[in-house]
Write an enzyme that holds these catalytic residues in place. Structure first.
Site, mmCIF file in Angstrom:
data_model
loop_
_atom_site.group_PDB
_atom_site.id
_atom_site.type_symbol
_atom_site.label_atom_id
_atom_site.label_comp_id
_atom_site.label_asym_id
_atom_site.label_seq_id
_atom_site.Cartn_x
_atom_site.Cartn_y
_atom_site.Cartn_z
ATOM 1 C CB CYS A 187 -9.642 4.678 -0.116
ATOM 2 S SG CYS A 187 -8.038 5.236 0.501
ATOM 3 C CD GLU A 231 -0.836 7.073 6.179
ATOM 4 O OE1 GLU A 231 0.241 7.255 6.764
ATOM 5 O OE2 GLU A 231 -1.119 6.011 5.575
ATOM 6 C CB CYS A 280 -2.888 0.531 -2.568
ATOM 7 S SG CYS A 280 -2.980 2.276 -3.030
ATOM 8 C CG ASP A 287 -1.854 1.248 1.235
ATOM 9 O OD1 ASP A 287 -2.424 1.556 0.178
ATOM 10 O OD2 ASP A 287 -1.986 1.911 2.276
ATOM 11 C CB SER A 288 0.248 4.738 -0.978
ATOM 12 O OG SER A 288 -0.997 4.842 -0.303
ATOM 13 C CG HIS A 327 -5.293 5.292 3.904
ATOM 14 N ND1 HIS A 327 -4.647 4.705 2.849
ATOM 15 C CD2 HIS A 327 -4.322 5.765 4.730
ATOM 16 C CE1 HIS A 327 -3.343 4.837 3.013
ATOM 17 N NE2 HIS A 327 -3.119 5.477 4.146
HETATM 18 N N1 DGL Z 1 -4.685 3.438 0.502
HETATM 19 C C1 DGL Z 1 -4.764 3.998 -0.812
HETATM 20 C C2 DGL Z 1 -5.997 3.457 -1.544
HETATM 21 O O1 DGL Z 1 -6.527 2.458 -1.201
HETATM 22 C C3 DGL Z 1 -4.800 5.491 -0.944
HETATM 23 C C4 DGL Z 1 -3.936 6.362 -0.151
HETATM 24 C C5 DGL Z 1 -3.174 7.349 -0.984
HETATM 25 O O2 DGL Z 1 -3.758 8.316 -1.518
HETATM 26 O O3 DGL Z 1 -1.978 7.132 -1.116
HETATM 27 O O4 DGL Z 1 -6.483 4.012 -2.470
#
Ligand code: DGL
Length: 272
Positions: free
Chosen positions: A189, A154, A74, A11-12, A191
């Protein structure tokens, strides 16, 4: 490929830990190695070429560890870079979270009106609209980018009046009666699942809130089983966490996403 090799997750940042958690619950005996590219986060506001370049780099790093499968935990990277990943790493099983997320929403919705919230890049690419249409062609999918949810999560700000206020600003017009209300909110997402309580305050109690974590874990299990790569082990698998910046922060906030305290020894700083 051998069953004793680890499963890689990418993931990012820390959002993909929500997928790792679901995977660890379903397949506790598997070794897992996770990479969060916290130095380059967010991906969701970046351009297509940049997201593809970053994702390929991260995948290469994970592959140095001799993994048997790559899970792109991600949505942004899945929606943007999955074809490029499959082309570059042909032969390696690679799964993303968009198809499983779409499946979760298609299963959950009764009236076929689904709202997907995600990053700008995921919404702009239309991957969710296409994925849901493949499973339930009559469904109506409305996408909305909720950019600020990523830094909030985050930061570890998962609930409370501030988060609810931002959620209201993004979503209120969609969920205000008497319009034909959607009955399903898809968290597109990784997150977003920790913000669920705040989102519930805005969408009300009748809307189903779903994400891709559990259905992704289900798909990983099916894929490994079909290749005879499932590890049947009675002892718990090993977990390693790689981050490209600030391990102390990864430990602090990552523990919230994971629902357990990360230990110093589990987290390593790496460069891509
Ligand atoms: N966790 C990432 C996703 O599922 C997004 C977070 C980011 O913007 O880097 O899309």
């Amino acid at each position: 490929m051998k069953e004793t090799q680890p499963i890689a997750l990418f993931d990012s940042g820390m959002g993909g830990l929500t997928v790792l958690k679901a995977l660890a619950d379903r397949l506790p005996g598997e070794d897992m190695i996770y990479l969060g590219d916290t130095a380059r986060l967010p991906y969701g506001t970046k351009g297509r070429e940049t997201i593809i370049r970053y994702t390929l780099k991260a995948a290469r790093k994970l592959l140095e560890n001799g993994v048997k499968m790559l899970v792109i935990a991600c949505n942004t990277a899945t929606a943007t870079a999955l074809p490029a990943l499959r082309e570059h790493f042909a032969g390696l099983p690679i799964l993303g979270v968009v198809e499983p997320g779409a499946l979760a929403a298609a299963r959950a919705s009764r009236n076929g009106r689904i709202v997907v919230i995600a990053t700008e890049a995921t919404i702009a690419g239309g991957a969710y609209q296409e994925a849901v249409a493949r499973i339930r062609p009559e469904a109506v999918v409305l996408g909305r980018a909720c950019t600020l949810f990523v830094p909030l999560a985050e930061e570890g700000w998962m609930d409370g009046p501030l988060v609810e206020g931002i959620a209201r600003r993004y979503l209120e017009d969609i969920f205000t009666p008497p319009a034909a209300r959607p009955d399903t909110l898809l968290l597109g997402c990784t997150h977003f699942p920790p913000l669920q309580q705040a989102l519930r305050q805005v969408v009300g109690t009748r809307v189903r809130i779903v994400d891709s974590a559990a259905t992704t874990a289900e798909r990983v299990q099916q894929e490994l089983a079909s290749r005879s790569l499932l590890r049947e082990s009675a002892s718990p698998g090993r977990r390693r966490f790689l981050t490209t910046d600030n391990p102390a922060r990864f430990i602090r906030t990552g523990s919230l996403f994971l629902g357990r305290a990360l230990k110093d020894a589990e987290v390593e700083l790496v460069d891509l």
